[in-house]
Design a protein around this motif. Structure first.
Motif, short mmCIF file in Angstrom:
data_model
loop_
_atom_site.label_atom_id
_atom_site.label_comp_id
_atom_site.label_asym_id
_atom_site.label_seq_id
_atom_site.Cartn_x
_atom_site.Cartn_y
_atom_site.Cartn_z
N ALA A 1 0.84 -1.20 0.00
CA ALA A 1 0.00 0.00 0.00
C ALA A 1 0.87 1.25 0.00
O ALA A 1 0.61 2.20 -0.74
N ILE A 2 1.95 1.23 0.79
CA ILE A 2 2.83 2.40 0.85
C ILE A 2 3.47 2.64 -0.53
O ILE A 2 3.50 3.76 -1.03
N LEU A 3 3.95 1.55 -1.16
CA LEU A 3 4.58 1.70 -2.47
C LEU A 3 3.60 2.23 -3.51
O LEU A 3 3.95 3.07 -4.33
N VAL A 4 2.35 1.73 -3.47
CA VAL A 4 1.36 2.18 -4.45
C VAL A 4 1.08 3.66 -4.30
O VAL A 4 1.04 4.43 -5.27
N VAL A 5 0.89 4.10 -3.04
CA VAL A 5 0.62 5.51 -2.80
C VAL A 5 1.81 6.35 -3.27
O VAL A 5 1.64 7.38 -3.92
N ALA A 6 3.02 5.87 -2.98
CA ALA A 6 4.21 6.60 -3.40
C ALA A 6 4.25 6.73 -4.92
O ALA A 6 4.49 7.81 -5.46
N ALA A 7 3.99 5.59 -5.62
CA ALA A 7 4.01 5.62 -7.09
C ALA A 7 2.98 6.59 -7.62
O ALA A 7 3.22 7.34 -8.57
N ASP A 8 1.79 6.60 -6.98
CA ASP A 8 0.71 7.46 -7.45
C ASP A 8 1.05 8.94 -7.25
O ASP A 8 0.84 9.76 -8.14
N LEU A 9 1.61 9.26 -6.08
CA LEU A 9 1.98 10.65 -5.81
C LEU A 9 3.02 11.13 -6.81
O LEU A 9 2.95 12.24 -7.31
N LEU A 10 3.98 10.24 -7.12
CA LEU A 10 5.02 10.61 -8.08
C LEU A 10 4.44 10.89 -9.44
O LEU A 10 4.84 11.82 -10.13
N ARG A 11 3.43 10.05 -9.83
CA ARG A 11 2.83 10.24 -11.13
C ARG A 11 2.10 11.58 -11.19
O ARG A 11 2.16 12.30 -12.16
N LYS A 12 1.42 11.92 -10.08
CA LYS A 12 0.70 13.20 -10.00
C LYS A 12 1.68 14.35 -10.16
O LYS A 12 1.45 15.29 -10.90
N LEU A 13 2.80 14.25 -9.44
CA LEU A 13 3.86 15.24 -9.52
C LEU A 13 4.24 15.45 -10.98
O LEU A 13 4.39 16.56 -11.45
N GLY A 14 4.37 14.33 -11.68
CA GLY A 14 4.72 14.38 -13.09
C GLY A 14 3.68 15.12 -13.90
O GLY A 14 4.01 16.01 -14.67
N VAL A 15 2.40 14.79 -13.68
CA VAL A 15 1.34 15.40 -14.47
C VAL A 15 1.34 16.91 -14.27
O VAL A 15 1.19 17.68 -15.21
N GLN A 16 1.56 17.36 -13.02
CA GLN A 16 1.55 18.79 -12.77
C GLN A 16 2.67 19.50 -13.52
O GLN A 16 2.45 20.50 -14.17
#
Lengths: 267, 310
Positions: free
Chosen positions: A245-260
């Motif tokens: 769960a921690i890794l998934v949230v981390a991956a998702d946050l990183l992807r969001k960072l990218g989109v911004q």
């Protein structure tokens, strides 16, 4: 509609309870002071976790899974990145069919992938099963995911940045290193994390293709049959769930960072 | 003044395929070659510990060889000499089909809610739906053993509440437990694809339907549902295809009555050491799944449907 919860909202909450309820029992029972996973709960304990950490064969299979996971995620991302660049940056005849072929592992039952690899390794190549054969299977399973994540990241930023770099005299390689790679970095990192999780959690391919060494899910599966091993299994399962769960949230946050940062002016 | 170095320009297709080549090589080595090997093996035969490499159709014949005394399963006669393969195949197809229908029926309203009703904290809802997608399949299946088991959460929970006296034995180790578990384990894969197809729908089409006098239900049936159908069908296939061959769920929660075709395949490869027959079974299973999927897509007019929703 404001104020009063709609029927759909109530449904959504019930859906979430169905989705998470059964899985959440695992951490609950893992902290329960009993050898059985039964209600009523007896009392709080962390002893199952302590005995889990003292279990050497578990630690060994954890180590195997970490090693396989890292090698698989690095390899799948390293071959996925140039492929994703090719499919997003070049006009390719046959690009569509190639991409569809790369998505095939998503729609082939994993038991078929497992037995097909088993057959070629044992009956045609006459090699021994090992963690390497597991890794080969996992790389295949990761390709569709790594491609999806990387391609959506590459499509998310402006191609003209790379063209500018080429026009200013950088060669293709330096353009990749100084422009494409930094911009694609969030996608690369989330591909690394997701491929790691896929390999770390994968059971069927690992079960068929492993030799004498276990990966963590294969070890876990071997423990599920023994009722007296249940508390340790629950502790291990809960730890895996939390870690993923921690890794998934981390991956998702990183992807969001990218989109911004893909918005112009945000660079 | 130095003139810029002339750029060595590779043609686009060559540069592109050069970049694709590592991935294509890996796909060839880990997917194409193994599947071809499986196909070849299915025409060989097992003789004791050795493989007889002369071409034979015996493995395929064994799967369909007729027998005069049909084995009756669920009231259906199976007139085969080796009926277990056909029975498990049919059973697996029916069980996955039921699980798929349940999954879609449950996931669609959730996706609809996410696409049309959630205005705040959308990212939170999405991440909450994503986490189960990525957590261990094995553990999600195992969780149901804890829920449904003889000494499981439902039984001991109901007992401690005084609702039942003795544990209910019918909860675990049957086809229904397998279908519930399959539905739960795969539902996380479907909400997001359906959500994406709903999110893509042009909102002005919905407004137009309302302006032209459609009620909310009419609008849903005539606009929303048809436009989201391609994504929903794709999500359904992403559940149906892999679950037919599932091994984990029938093994953990199926018991003797809940076995599926994946269980037989594992037996043939790892226990009975009859890999050629197992290979034939895998090939036939893939062919049957592909046939059903193609027939289904043709029957619903999938390609036209995709054109329309573009």
């Amino acid at each position: 509609m404001l104020g009063k919860p709609s029927a759909l909202f109530i449904y959504a909450i019930a859906f979430m309870i169905f989705l998470y309820g059964p899985v959440m029992l695992m951490p609950v029972f893992s902290l329960n002071d009993s050898t059985f996973a039964t209600f009523p709960l007896k009392g709080f304990t962390t002893r199952h976790y302590a005995s889990m950490l003292a279990n050497t064969s578990m630690i060994l299979s954890l180590k195997n899974s970490l090693v396989v996971g890292v090698i698989v995620s690095v390899t799948a991302t390293a071959i996925g990145l140039p492929a994703a660049i090719a499919l997003t940056r070049y006009r390719l005849p046959g690009g569509g069919p190639v991409l569809s072929a790369m998505m095939l592992p998503l729609v082939i039952p994993s038991i078929v992938i497992a037995v097909a690899l088993l057959v070629i390794v044992l009956r045609f190549l006459h090699m021994n099963l090992s963690l390497w054969t597991v890794g080969a299977g996992h790389i295949l399973l990761c390709i569709p995911f790594s491609m999806t994540v990387l391609m959506s990241r590459l499509e998310g930023f402006d191609k003209s940045l790379e063209e500018a770099s080429r026009d200013l005299g950088e060669n293709a390689w330096m353009t990749f290193v100084r422009v494409t790679l930094p911009l694609a970095a969030p996608g690369v990192i989330s591909s690394l994390l997701l491929c790691f999780i896929i390999s770390f959690d994968e059971f069927v391919v690992a079960f068929f293709l492993t030799g004498t060494e276990n990966t963590l899910p294969v070890y876990l599966f071997s423990q599920l049959r023994f009722p007296n091993k249940l508390p340790g299994t629950l502790a291990l399962g809960s730890a895996i769930l939390l870690g993923s769960a921690i890794l998934v949230v981390a991956a998702d946050l990183l992807r969001k960072l990218g989109v911004q940062s893909a918005k112009p002016g945000d660079l | 003044m130095t003139s810029p170095k002339p750029r060595r320009q590779w043609p686009d297709w060559l540069a592109g395929y050069a970049l694709l080549s590592p991935a294509l090589l890996v796909m060839a080595a880990t997917l194409a070659a193994p599947v071809i090997a499986l196909f070849v093996l299915s025409f060989w035969s097992q003789t004791g510990f050795d493989i007889d490499r002369s071409f034979t159709l015996a493995n395929y014949w064994k799967l369909i060889e007729p027998s005069s005394e049909p084995m009756v399963w669920m009231g259906i006669p199976f007139p085969f000499a080796y009926p277990v393969a056909a029975i498990l195949m049919l059973k697996s197809l029916v069980m996955s089909l039921v699980a798929t229908v349940v999954v879609i029926a449950m996931a669609y309203p959730m996706a609809y809610f996410l696409a049309f009703r959630v205005t705040r904290h959308k990212a939170l809802w999405i991440i909450l739906l994503t986490i189960p997608f990525w957590t261990s399949y094995l553990l999600r299946v195992f969780a149901w053993k804890i829920v449904l088991g003889y000494n499981g959460a439902i039984n001991t929970g109901l007992k401690s509440l005084g609702i039942i006296e003795a544990p209910l034995e019918f909860l675990l180790y049957n086809p229904i437990a397998v279908m519930i578990t399959l539905a739960h384990a795969w539902i996380a894969f479907t909400v997001l694809p359906i959500y994406v197809s709903l999110e893509k729908i042009d909102r002005s089409l919905l407004e137009a339907a309302t302006d032209l006098g459609d009620s909310r239900w009419q609008r849903f049936w005539r606009v929303t549902l048809p436009l989201s159908a391609p994504g929903t069908i794709a999500a359904a296939l992403l559940v149906f295809i892999p679950t037919v061959g599932d091994y984990v769920t029938p093994t953990l929660v199926g018991g003797p009555g809940g076995t599926m075709i994946g269980t037989l395949m594992q037996e043939l490869f790892l226990r009975q050491d009859n890999a050629p027959l197992g290979a034939a079974l895998a090939i036939v299973m893939m062919a049957i799944i592909a046939g059903i999927v193609a027939l289904f897509l043709w029957a619903v007019g999938y390609s036209k449907m995709r054109e329309r929703s573009r």
